[in-house]
Design an enzyme around this catalytic site. Structure first.
Site, PDB file in Angstrom:
ATOM      1  N   ILE A 158     -10.863   7.422 -14.082  1.00 35.21           N
ATOM      2  CA  ILE A 158     -11.313   6.719 -15.294  1.00 35.21           C
ATOM      3  C   ILE A 158     -12.543   7.422 -15.866  1.00 35.21           C
ATOM      4  O   ILE A 158     -12.684   7.577 -17.082  1.00 35.21           O
ATOM      5  CB  ILE A 158     -11.604   5.234 -14.981  1.00 35.21           C
ATOM      6  CG1 ILE A 158     -10.280   4.479 -14.748  1.00 35.21           C
ATOM      7  CG2 ILE A 158     -12.412   4.580 -16.088  1.00 35.21           C
ATOM      8  CD1 ILE A 158     -10.430   3.017 -14.379  1.00 35.21           C
ATOM      9  N   THR A 211     -11.421   2.962  -2.898  1.00 33.66           N
ATOM     10  CA  THR A 211     -10.709   1.864  -2.220  1.00 33.66           C
ATOM     11  C   THR A 211     -10.517   2.222  -0.753  1.00 33.66           C
ATOM     12  O   THR A 211     -10.394   3.407  -0.406  1.00 33.66           O
ATOM     13  CB  THR A 211      -9.307   1.605  -2.823  1.00 33.66           C
ATOM     14  OG1 THR A 211      -8.598   2.846  -2.877  1.00 33.66           O
ATOM     15  CG2 THR A 211      -9.375   0.991  -4.196  1.00 33.66           C
ATOM     16  N   TYR A 232     -13.089  -4.464  -1.624  1.00 30.50           N
ATOM     17  CA  TYR A 232     -13.121  -4.024  -3.023  1.00 30.50           C
ATOM     18  C   TYR A 232     -13.358  -5.221  -3.969  1.00 30.50           C
ATOM     19  O   TYR A 232     -14.179  -5.143  -4.892  1.00 30.50           O
ATOM     20  CB  TYR A 232     -11.788  -3.338  -3.322  1.00 30.50           C
ATOM     21  CG  TYR A 232     -11.680  -2.652  -4.662  1.00 30.50           C
ATOM     22  CD1 TYR A 232     -12.135  -1.344  -4.840  1.00 30.50           C
ATOM     23  CD2 TYR A 232     -11.070  -3.284  -5.744  1.00 30.50           C
ATOM     24  CE1 TYR A 232     -11.999  -0.701  -6.063  1.00 30.50           C
ATOM     25  CE2 TYR A 232     -10.926  -2.646  -6.968  1.00 30.50           C
ATOM     26  CZ  TYR A 232     -11.395  -1.356  -7.125  1.00 30.50           C
ATOM     27  OH  TYR A 232     -11.248  -0.722  -8.338  1.00 30.50           O
ATOM     28  N   GLN A 243      -7.681  -9.799  -4.676  1.00 30.24           N
ATOM     29  CA  GLN A 243      -6.389  -9.128  -4.436  1.00 30.24           C
ATOM     30  C   GLN A 243      -6.116  -9.032  -2.947  1.00 30.24           C
ATOM     31  O   GLN A 243      -7.007  -8.679  -2.169  1.00 30.24           O
ATOM     32  CB  GLN A 243      -6.388  -7.726  -5.082  1.00 30.24           C
ATOM     33  CG  GLN A 243      -5.202  -6.853  -4.738  1.00 30.24           C
ATOM     34  CD  GLN A 243      -3.859  -7.432  -5.193  1.00 30.24           C
ATOM     35  OE1 GLN A 243      -3.753  -8.547  -5.719  1.00 30.24           O
ATOM     36  NE2 GLN A 243      -2.794  -6.702  -4.958  1.00 30.24           N
TER      37      GLN A 243
HETATM   38  N1  CAA Z   1       0.418 -11.990  -1.512  1.00 36.10           N
HETATM   39  C1  CAA Z   1       0.852 -12.619  -0.376  1.00 36.10           C
HETATM   40  N2  CAA Z   1       1.396 -11.972   0.674  1.00 36.10           N
HETATM   41  C2  CAA Z   1       1.496 -10.637   0.571  1.00 36.10           C
HETATM   42  C3  CAA Z   1       1.065  -9.928  -0.581  1.00 36.10           C
HETATM   43  C4  CAA Z   1       0.521 -10.656  -1.642  1.00 36.10           C
HETATM   44  N3  CAA Z   1       0.080 -10.064  -2.758  1.00 36.10           N
HETATM   45  N4  CAA Z   1       1.299  -8.620  -0.371  1.00 36.10           N
HETATM   46  C5  CAA Z   1       1.848  -8.520   0.856  1.00 36.10           C
HETATM   47  N5  CAA Z   1       1.990  -9.736   1.420  1.00 36.10           N
HETATM   48  C6  CAA Z   1       2.549 -10.050   2.731  1.00 36.10           C
HETATM   49  C7  CAA Z   1       3.743  -9.153   3.007  1.00 36.10           C
HETATM   50  O1  CAA Z   1       4.918  -9.735   2.454  1.00 36.10           O
HETATM   51  C8  CAA Z   1       3.768  -9.100   4.511  1.00 36.10           C
HETATM   52  O2  CAA Z   1       4.324 -10.324   4.985  1.00 36.10           O
HETATM   53  P1  CAA Z   1       5.161 -10.347   6.376  1.00 36.10           P
HETATM   54  O3  CAA Z   1       4.190  -9.898   7.431  1.00 36.10           O
HETATM   55  O4  CAA Z   1       5.557 -11.777   6.485  1.00 36.10           O
HETATM   56  O5  CAA Z   1       6.293  -9.398   6.154  1.00 36.10           O
HETATM   57  C9  CAA Z   1       2.275  -9.117   4.899  1.00 36.10           C
HETATM   58  O6  CAA Z   1       1.614  -9.712   3.764  1.00 36.10           O
HETATM   59  C10 CAA Z   1       1.719  -7.735   5.157  1.00 36.10           C
HETATM   60  O7  CAA Z   1       1.844  -6.964   3.948  1.00 36.10           O
HETATM   61  P2  CAA Z   1       2.006  -5.405   3.949  1.00 36.10           P
HETATM   62  O8  CAA Z   1       3.304  -5.023   4.595  1.00 36.10           O
HETATM   63  O9  CAA Z   1       1.792  -4.903   2.570  1.00 36.10           O
HETATM   64  O10 CAA Z   1       0.790  -4.977   4.914  1.00 36.10           O
HETATM   65  P3  CAA Z   1       0.307  -3.554   5.221  1.00 36.10           P
HETATM   66  O11 CAA Z   1      -0.700  -3.691   6.297  1.00 36.10           O
HETATM   67  O12 CAA Z   1       1.441  -2.599   5.408  1.00 36.10           O
HETATM   68  O13 CAA Z   1      -0.404  -3.085   3.829  1.00 36.10           O
HETATM   69  C11 CAA Z   1      -1.949  -3.177   2.051  1.00 36.10           C
HETATM   70  C12 CAA Z   1      -1.558  -3.750   3.412  1.00 36.10           C
HETATM   71  C13 CAA Z   1      -2.214  -1.664   2.167  1.00 36.10           C
HETATM   72  C14 CAA Z   1      -3.248  -3.865   1.647  1.00 36.10           C
HETATM   73  C15 CAA Z   1      -0.858  -3.429   1.017  1.00 36.10           C
HETATM   74  O14 CAA Z   1      -0.529  -4.785   1.036  1.00 36.10           O
HETATM   75  C16 CAA Z   1      -1.271  -3.080  -0.386  1.00 36.10           C
HETATM   76  O15 CAA Z   1      -1.281  -1.915  -0.772  1.00 36.10           O
HETATM   77  N6  CAA Z   1      -1.610  -4.079  -1.233  1.00 36.10           N
HETATM   78  C17 CAA Z   1      -2.034  -3.904  -2.604  1.00 36.10           C
HETATM   79  C18 CAA Z   1      -3.518  -3.611  -2.672  1.00 36.10           C
HETATM   80  C19 CAA Z   1      -3.911  -3.248  -4.090  1.00 36.10           C
HETATM   81  O16 CAA Z   1      -3.522  -3.861  -5.057  1.00 36.10           O
HETATM   82  N7  CAA Z   1      -4.718  -2.190  -4.229  1.00 36.10           N
HETATM   83  C20 CAA Z   1      -5.118  -1.734  -5.489  1.00 36.10           C
HETATM   84  C21 CAA Z   1      -5.582  -0.309  -5.366  1.00 36.10           C
HETATM   85  S1  CAA Z   1      -5.997   0.397  -6.949  1.00 36.10           S
HETATM   86  C22 CAA Z   1      -7.382  -0.417  -7.413  1.00 36.10           C
HETATM   87  O17 CAA Z   1      -7.995  -1.140  -6.674  1.00 36.10           O
HETATM   88  C23 CAA Z   1      -7.853  -0.193  -8.820  1.00 36.10           C
HETATM   89  C24 CAA Z   1      -8.079  -1.468  -9.494  1.00 36.10           C
HETATM   90  O18 CAA Z   1      -9.224  -1.805  -9.751  1.00 36.10           O
HETATM   91  C25 CAA Z   1      -6.948  -2.298  -9.899  1.00 36.10           C
END
Ligand code: CAA
Length: 246
Positions: free
Chosen positions: A14, A92, A153, A147
Site C-alpha cells: 500500500i 501480519t 493484528y 478477524q
Molecule cells: N470464523 C469462524 N471459524 C473459522 C473461521 C472464521 N472466520 N475461519 C476458520 N474457522 C474455523 C475453521 O473452519 C476450522 O474449523 P474446524 O477445526 O472445525 O475444521 C478452524 O476454525 C481452524 O481454521 P483453519 O483451518 O483456517 O486454521 P489454521 O490454523 O489452518 O489457519 C489462519 C489459521 C492462518 C489464521 C487462517 O484461518 C486464516 O488465514 N484466516 C484469515 C486471516 C486473515 O484474514 N488474514 C488477513 C491477512 S491480510 C491483512 O491483514 C490485511 C488487512 O488489513 C485486511
C-alpha cells in the site's frame, strides 16, 4: 520548496501507491525502509523514475524507539519542516490464538502499533509548533471488526484508531489533523500470502466483489492530507468495498 511527507513502509504494497500519489501531488517523500528491504527499495525508486528532489530513502527500523528519535530529529533539522506523516509500516503473523506464540504477538504489536509512537513522537511537537500538519495512520477493517486468526493484528490496528482519536484532540487547536484510513482486503503481497481458499471465501463477502487496489487506499490518504480535508480530524475512513460498515 516542496512540502515534505514522511511515509513509513513507503515502498511496500500500500505504501508504494501512497508514495507515488503524494509525489504526483507535489510532495517530496521521505520513504523509510528496513535494512532487509534496501535492495527492493532502491530498485523500486529506480524503476519509478523519481528524482532526488521527489524522493529520499531513509533506513529506519520503526520498532526501535531510540533509532527513530535520533534519525527523525536529524531529518527534521535537515528538511526544515515535515508537513505530512503517513504511518503505513505493518506486518501480519496470523494464527488462531491458541497457536499464537508470544513472538507472533510482540512482532505485530511492535511493528504495527509501537512503531506509531516511535515515529510520531519526534515529529508531532514540530507540527504543533509550525501550526499545521497532517498525520494519517493506516489501520485495517480488521481493527474495526476483528478477524479470526488475527488477535495480534486486530489489537494493533484497533489501538491505532484509539491513538488517532486521542492525538487528534491534542493537535486540533494547532491545525494538525490526525486521521486513520482503514483498508479492506487490498491486492498486495500481504494478502497474496493468505491461503487461497480463505481469501476466496473473504472475497465472496465483499459487496463490490473485488479487492481494493493500493491506489484506492492512496486516494483516501491524498484527500485527507489535502486542503479539502482541513476540517476532518479523528476520523477513520473505511475503504473496503462495503465489507464492513461502522
Ligand atoms: N470464523 C469462524 N471459524 C473459522 C473461521 C472464521 N472466520 N475461519 C476458520 N474457522 C474455523 C475453521 O473452519 C476450522 O474449523 P474446524 O477445526 O472445525 O475444521 C478452524 O476454525 C481452524 O481454521 P483453519 O483451518 O483456517 O486454521 P489454521 O490454523 O489452518 O489457519 C489462519 C489459521 C492462518 C489464521 C487462517 O484461518 C486464516 O488465514 N484466516 C484469515 C486471516 C486473515 O484474514 N488474514 C488477513 C491477512 S491480510 C491483512 O491483514 C490485511 C488487512 O488489513 C485486511
Amino acid at each position: 520548496m516542496k512540502k515534505v511527507a514522511l511515509i513509513t513502509g513507503a515502498t511496500g504494497g500500500i505504501g508504494s501507491a501512497i508514495t507515488k500519489q503524494l509525489i504526483n501531488d507535489g510532495y517530496k517523500v521521505v520513504a523509510t525502509y528496513i535494512h532487509q528491504m534496501y535492495d527492493h527499495s532502491v530498485e523500486w525508486v529506480k524503476e519509478s523514475g523519481f528524482s532526488d528532489d521527489q524522493i529520499r530513502l531513509l533506513e529506519l527500523d520503526v520498532t526501535k524507539g531510540d533509532e527513530c528519535q535520533e534519525k527523525l530529529t536529524k531529518l527534521l533539522a535537515e528538511e526544515g519542516s515535515i508537513e505530512v506523516l503517513v504511518n503505513t509500516a505493518g506486518i501480519t503473523r496470523d494464527a488462531v490464538f491458541k497457536k499464537m506464540t508470544a513472538d507472533d504477538w510482540h512482532a505485530v504489536i511492535d511493528t504495527n502499533l509501537n512503531s506509531v509512537f516511535n515515529v510520531t513522537h519526534p515529529i508531532f511537537p514540530a507540527m504543533l509548533e509550525q501550526g499545521h500538519g497532517r498525520i494519517v495512520n493506516i489501520t485495517s477493517v480488521n481493527g474495526i471488526k476483528g478477524q479470526f486468526g488475527q488477535t495480534n493484528y486486530s489489537a494493533a490496528k484497533a489501538g491505532m484508531i484509539g491513538f488517532t482519536k486521542a492525538l487528534a484532540l491534542e493537535g486540533a487547536k494547532a491545525g494538525v489533523t490526525v486521521n486513520a484510513v482503514a483498508p479492506g482486503y487490498t491486492a498486495t503481497p500481504m494478502v497474496a500470502k493468505m491461503r487461497e481458499e480463505v481469501l476466496e471465501s473473504i472475497k465472496a463477502q465483499i459487496p463490490m466483489r473485488r479487492l481494493a487496489t493500493p491506489e484506492d487506499i492512496a486516494n483516501a490518504v491524498a484527500y485527507l492530507v489535502s486542503d479539502s480535508g482541513a476540517y476532518i480530524t479523528g476520523e477513520t475512513l473505511s475503504v473496503n468495498g462495503g465489507l464492513y460498515m461502522h
